[in-house]
Enzyme design. Structure first.
Site, PDB file in Angstrom:
ATOM      1  N   THR A 170      38.151  50.157  33.445  1.00 21.96           N
ATOM      2  CA  THR A 170      37.131  51.302  33.661  1.00 21.96           C
ATOM      3  C   THR A 170      36.641  51.335  35.169  1.00 21.96           C
ATOM      4  O   THR A 170      37.130  52.395  35.794  1.00 21.96           O
ATOM      5  CB  THR A 170      35.803  51.338  32.954  1.00 21.96           C
ATOM      6  OG1 THR A 170      36.109  51.468  31.508  1.00 21.96           O
ATOM      7  CG2 THR A 170      35.097  52.618  33.158  1.00 21.96           C
ATOM      8  N   ASP A 225      44.545  31.088  44.464  1.00 19.68           N
ATOM      9  CA  ASP A 225      43.107  31.419  43.911  1.00 19.68           C
ATOM     10  C   ASP A 225      42.308  30.950  45.157  1.00 19.68           C
ATOM     11  O   ASP A 225      41.969  29.946  45.285  1.00 19.68           O
ATOM     12  CB  ASP A 225      42.581  30.771  42.692  1.00 19.68           C
ATOM     13  CG  ASP A 225      41.190  31.036  42.331  1.00 19.68           C
ATOM     14  OD1 ASP A 225      40.420  31.583  42.879  1.00 19.68           O
ATOM     15  OD2 ASP A 225      40.839  30.571  41.134  1.00 19.68           O
ATOM     16  N   PHE A 227      39.815  24.859  38.550  1.00 21.61           N
ATOM     17  CA  PHE A 227      38.922  25.972  37.973  1.00 21.61           C
ATOM     18  C   PHE A 227      39.240  27.436  38.683  1.00 21.61           C
ATOM     19  O   PHE A 227      39.494  27.546  39.700  1.00 21.61           O
ATOM     20  CB  PHE A 227      37.504  25.741  38.154  1.00 21.61           C
ATOM     21  CG  PHE A 227      36.605  26.832  37.776  1.00 21.61           C
ATOM     22  CD1 PHE A 227      36.122  26.342  36.344  1.00 21.61           C
ATOM     23  CD2 PHE A 227      36.033  27.746  38.438  1.00 21.61           C
ATOM     24  CE1 PHE A 227      35.435  27.387  35.792  1.00 21.61           C
ATOM     25  CE2 PHE A 227      35.359  28.502  37.771  1.00 21.61           C
ATOM     26  CZ  PHE A 227      34.980  28.585  36.395  1.00 21.61           C
ATOM     27  N   LYS A 230      33.592  36.492  44.981  1.00 20.11           N
ATOM     28  CA  LYS A 230      32.502  35.466  45.949  1.00 20.11           C
ATOM     29  C   LYS A 230      32.208  36.059  47.312  1.00 20.11           C
ATOM     30  O   LYS A 230      31.594  37.501  47.228  1.00 20.11           O
ATOM     31  CB  LYS A 230      32.779  34.070  46.138  1.00 20.11           C
ATOM     32  CG  LYS A 230      32.841  33.303  44.723  1.00 20.11           C
ATOM     33  CD  LYS A 230      32.899  31.865  44.933  1.00 20.11           C
ATOM     34  CE  LYS A 230      33.017  31.099  43.581  1.00 20.11           C
ATOM     35  NZ  LYS A 230      31.714  30.665  43.166  1.00 20.11           N
TER      36      LYS A 230
END
Lengths: 496, 496
Positions: free
Chosen positions: B377, B322, B213, B353
């Site tokens: 941005t 990851d 995931f 997180k």
């Protein structure tokens, strides 16, 4: 007004610009609390020596080539941004159009100091699983109180590109639900989806426009078509891309031609949907900006957008409006699409930037049927919604939409005056509210004017190949326009 | 300790749990300031009547089916979360593993109150263009001071999925730069990319693993393969997906079998790269979690990850780790991959997180060559980096990595004890540091145990099809483990 702010004003008084002193009398009472200087005040060229030093330091850590200057945010107030070299600039770029009330607005400072809000800043929840007790109330006061007419549902997200992509997902889910005749998915649907395979991962597409910009993650980037910097080397989905109208200006002189251009683009939309259908790719929705901002401030008329809605309704697909840059009042209405008098509300409206939080509004039928469909760990941040509450309250209390409409009318008329004065330099002055732009003969001229403006104290942004975009705050006033115009005129007059 | 906190402790004293009173003596001195209650204290089932009412209210605004309970964050302290019905639960889920120092940590409150930080909270910059004056310093103290060994560059982002996708872009850019023999791109490269077409948008892929995931936007979601809820109805890229090792437990009894399983998976990675190459899709990198968290806390040994690095080096492609869930100390090292003794640093390490801000570290050669390539941005938020500074400072000052290692060893031994006591209910106790998991015979049993635990005051999360994951804070201590184990034991004993 705090003493430090008074001193700040005096210190920044632009001795070379006596006009500013009188003009300040035009400002509304509320401006008095913002601690704004009387006008721009430049000490060095931009970037100055301290900025250059910091750009080099940051360059050791990451690519710093996009840095224009480093900012002294503590010293920036209202419509004025102050850089680390002590240069005070009138800010018409506002962090790429994301500052609604100017710098260090008292109401945002007060929200931060309010002990009732502390928890929202230090405890970031997984909002979809463990929301804070006041979450529904905050969504009501901050987001639903300014919801686009006809849309009563809202989902927060962290930023613009996530907002756009989760809006796309809502389009995909709704399309497939209809394709399944509202029957539950089969086991094959479920298991194949996990492995990126059909039928669970179907060959669906979002139709987008040339010159569009919707974000930087793969689904949003697949709908973005402005500059190679955003796209080169990255795999992209094979989704249909239609032409966006290229209107001729002044609009009143080209009514027939522009109508034909918009009809041509609408026909192309229909053609592309059909062309992709024939090759087995099904358009689940159309995404469009009310004004293509990054792409060069390209406008279309209500006719075009009404025509787009007709197409989505005929094909039973969704219309997603990307209001990330246009939303939150810059056009004089809270949402830019409100200028079009659509027959029905659009299906999805994505927002971010001036809204502080990302997210999207959606129609009831676009609500996910199951949990965890539109989801991630944080899905936004209550701290940003606390700030948005203040933004929305101030917009309403001070009628900043009316201010933006008035200031915008004045700004547009002054831009037209300037264009008449410099017909070889300027063309296509255009805008709604203060969301304005004007064109130059070439990229080179445009870039040089932007630089010269900055060095004289007006900070604004480029867009497209040869346009500048004006993106002032919602507290931008007539006297700020005058300052802008004086400097703009001087820069054009001196242009070599 | 503030009076309100003393009162809070007294009020929440779990009369039914006399054991907690003695255990508090085991806590370190620092715990004294956290305002933690002595243990869980339940007043209603979860969700209680007030949560249920609020879930219904929120359901009028958006899908609220994933809400477990509404939280009184003001009353939550340290390792304890308090819901709106007054239930005090020991929190081992921590907002899906995103709370490093517990709720309302004094140092984070102090950072918020510090007037020097106010500007970072009320003025959100476009960081890549107009960074605040202290930005490089803040990146140094918050992010580079804990950089994975060998990685000196960092880019902030708003959330996990954006961090993963921009890391993927870095892989794509570097791959194509090599394909072009470090020559500049052609005009055709540039113009075709804008229209989603080759050669500018090349048929590149990221190889991912079953059970992985990585996020919810299209590029990250294309590498995610756990539950249909994340994937159904959404178009997905045709990218290779390899098997992740399914290790047998206890590890020491299956050394040979597990080695063979990992070699089988490594061979599959090679095969898939080749298979896709033959159909004209080129793998630019491999993305992998150190522990597949969402997918069921699937571990692999250092052998597997070293083998993956060998493959990426042979193929001259990138290895992206990851660490969104595993990073920031939960495994007893700051980064989980530090447990593998890789020969070289990985190429990209993504985080979010517990790190408060998203972002990714990268090797020098993965730096974008041009501005605006890795860009949006905001590219993150200084307010979150202010918070991360505190997190990092407290981790170092209180040696929370050592705490997590010690508490983790104790937790793992207690989990094994529990597994021995309930061999028909529990299996595969596993973990590094406090990043632990254990399996149940079925989804139904697992879900019921999670519910029963919650109703007795232990809040934890499910993962995979039949596992629970423990994701405590970094201030989780031995006495918290004891409280967890007492309740866990009681729930299993009473399980019907």
């Amino acid at each position: 007004m705090a003493l430090s702010r008074v001193l700040n004003r005096v210190r920044n008084l632009p001795l070379s610009m006596g006009h500013a002193r009188e003009r300040v009398a035009l400002a509304q009472v509320q401006q008095d609390d913002l601690g704004e200087p009387f006008g721009p005040f430049m000490k060095t060229e931009v970037p100055g020596p301290i900025s250059r030093q910091l750009i080099e330091e940051l360059g050791q850590i990451q690519n710093s080539q996009a840095v224009q200057f480093f900012v002294d945010y503590e010293s920036s107030h209202g419509n004025y941004i102050v850089d680390v070299d002590g240069n005070t600039m009138l800010d018409l770029f506002t962090q790429i159009s994301s500052v609604p009330l100017g710098y260090n607005h008292p109401s945002m400072e007060a929200a931060l100091r309010d002990p009732h809000n502390m928890s929202a800043f230090v405890n970031r929840p997984a909002l979809s699983c463990f929301p804070p007790k006041d979450w529904a109330r905050r969504l009501q006061s901050a987001l639903l109180s300014v919801a686009p007419p006809g849309l009563s549902q809202v989902q927060t997200m962290a930023c613009g590109t996530c907002s756009v992509e989760h809006g796309q997902k809502a389009l995909f889910m709704n399309y497939q639900r209809r394709m399944r005749n509202y029957e539950p998915p089969t086991d094959t649907d479920l298991t194949s989806s996990v492995m990126n395979e059909a039928p669970g991962s179907p060959p669906l597409a979002i139709l987008s426009f040339k010159g569009a910009f919707h974000g930087r993650t793969m689904g949003a980037l697949g709908c973005s078509h402005t500059r190679w910097h955003h796209k080169l080397d990255f795999p992209a989905p094979d989704w249909p891309i239609a032409s966006f109208p290229a209107l001729k200006y002044p609009l009143e002189d080209f009514v027939r031609e522009n109508r034909a251009e918009e009809d041509r683009c609408l026909a192309e939309v229909r053609d592309k949907i059909e062309m992709y259908r024939r090759k087995g790719v099904f358009v689940a929705g159309i995404i469009v900006e009310p004004i293509q901002a990054e792409g060069g401030d390209n406008h279309a008329t209500a006719h075009f957008f009404q025509g787009l809605q007709d197409i989505t309704e005929e094909h039973e697909i969704g219309l997603q409006i990307d209001e990330v840059q246009t939303g939150c009042g810059g056009t004089g209405k809270f949402w830019a699409f409100e200028h079009w008098n659509l027959r029905n509300p659009p299906d999805i409206v994505a927002f971010s930037k001036k809204m502080q939080t990302g997210g999207f509004y959606y129609k009831n039928e676009y609500e996910a049927q199951e949990p965890y469909r539109i989801f991630n760990t944080w899905v936004g941040d209550p701290a940003k919604v606390v700030m948005l509450e203040q933004v929305v309250r101030v917009i309403k209390e001070q009628d900043l939409l009316e201010n933006t409409k008035k200031t915008g009318n004045y700004l547009q008329s002054m831009l037209l005056n300037l264009q008449r004065e410099f017909p070889n330099m300027l063309s296509k002055a255009r805008g709604i509210g203060t969301f304005c732009a004007i064109d130059f003969p070439s990229t080179e001229v445009r870039d040089k004017v932007v630089l010269n403006l900055k060095n004289r104290g007006v900070h604004l942004g480029a867009c497209g190949t040869h346009s500048i975009r004006l993106r002032p705050t919602l507290i931008f006033q007539q006297h700020h326009v005058d300052i802008l115009m004086d400097i703009f005129q001087a820069v054009l007059r001196d242009f070599k």
